[in-house]
Design an enzyme around this catalytic site. Structure first.
Site, PDB file in Angstrom:
ATOM      1  N   LYS A 124     -13.297  11.194 -67.375  1.00 34.90           N
ATOM      2  CA  LYS A 124     -14.657  11.306 -67.293  1.00 34.90           C
ATOM      3  C   LYS A 124     -15.460  12.378 -67.678  1.00 34.90           C
ATOM      4  CE  LYS A 124     -17.476   9.144 -63.884  1.00 34.90           C
ATOM      5  NZ  LYS A 124     -17.585   9.236 -62.232  1.00 34.90           N
TER       6      LYS A 124
HETATM    7  C1  E4P Z   1     -19.465   6.573 -60.975  1.00 37.00           C
HETATM    8  O1  E4P Z   1     -18.989   6.596 -62.070  1.00 37.00           O
HETATM    9  C2  E4P Z   1     -20.750   7.633 -60.702  1.00 37.00           C
HETATM   10  O2  E4P Z   1     -20.276   8.646 -60.742  1.00 37.00           O
HETATM   11  C3  E4P Z   1     -21.436   7.044 -59.378  1.00 37.00           C
HETATM   12  O3  E4P Z   1     -21.529   5.564 -59.331  1.00 37.00           O
HETATM   13  C4  E4P Z   1     -22.706   7.543 -59.312  1.00 37.00           C
HETATM   14  O4  E4P Z   1     -23.103   6.867 -58.142  1.00 37.00           O
HETATM   15  P1  E4P Z   1     -24.571   7.584 -57.058  1.00 37.00           P
HETATM   16  O5  E4P Z   1     -25.880   7.556 -57.965  1.00 37.00           O
HETATM   17  O6  E4P Z   1     -24.466   6.588 -55.896  1.00 37.00           O
HETATM   18  O7  E4P Z   1     -24.074   8.984 -56.843  1.00 37.00           O
END
Ligand code: E4P
Length: 217
Positions: free
Chosen positions: A87
């Site tokens: 990622k």
């Molecule tokens: C996933 O890949 C993201 O990091 C995550 O969904 C972020 O979510 P949040 O806005 O609830 O922190």
């Protein structure tokens, strides 16, 4: 649409996996911190633990922001398990790194996508997944689901192959709207996935069926 769970909580990952509908997991440094995991060794072990629970793509986020650092970190993460997807944040060095990973057979998830322009760049670099953050867009008064529609349309017209991984999901309705908008994947907290199960008429109907069944017991 594939279902990923958006957590680093092993108990929640197991619970979602036991449902039989789980296709993968996304994590980020904030989710790791939330379950008390810190330090390279602990984080590495945690990724392996997740890979041992779920047979699907597991996103592991780099924390470097320079090209060389992202590449070094991503190579280490990708070597942990065949299902690890690296990622990478949507920054200039991140785009360069995604192209390098693509050219070298390492799958990526471009994170922190908030605009169609960013989604185009990530797709051009060959990202396996791109992660638009629906909930955080809604929080600012814009429409996160509209962005999914826009990216879907652009990718379809242009033939971009990156999978649209809707992230920052806040509720079951977000999941439904992402499915309608043509997201390839939705990564969700466990409570949003379980929220899809619920309807008061189901509960009322089942109670009545069970009550009537007693009459014939
Ligand atoms: C996933 O890949 C993201 O990091 C995550 O969904 C972020 O979510 P949040 O806005 O609830 O922190």
């Amino acid at each position: 649409m594939k279902f990923f769970i958006d957590t680093a909580d092993l108990a929640q990952i197991k619970e979602a996996n036991d449902l039989g509908i789980l296709d993968g997991v996304t994590t980020n440094p904030s989710l790791m911190a939330k379950v008390g995991i810190s330090g390279e060794a602990a984080v590495t072990k945690h990724y392996i633990d997740i890979c041992n629970i779920v047979d699907g793509d597991i996103s592991a986020e780099v924390v470097s922001t320079d090209f060389d650092g992202i590449i070094a970190e991503g190579k280490k993460l990708a070597a942990l398990h065949k299902n690890i997807v690296v990622k990478v944040p949507m920054i200039k060095e991140g785009v360069k790194a995604i192209k390098w990973f693509t050219d070298n057979g390492i799958r990526t998830n471009c994170t922190l996508i908030f605009s169609a322009g960013q989604a185009i760049l990530a797709a051009k670099a060959g990202a396996t997944y791109i992660s638009p953050f629906i909930g955080r867009i809604d929080d600012t008064g814009w429409d996160g689901i509209e962005l999914i529609h826009q990216i879907r349309q652009i990718y379809s017209i242009q033939g971009f192959k990156s999978e649209i991984l809707a992230a920052s999901i806040r509720n079951p309705n977000h999941i439904i709207k992402c499915a309608e908008a043509g997201a390839d994947v939705c990564t969700c907290p466990l409570e949003s996935i379980l929220g899809l199960l619920k309807h008061p008429l189901t509960d009322i109907g089942l109670a009545k069926f069970l009550e009537d069944a007693k009459k014939f017991a």
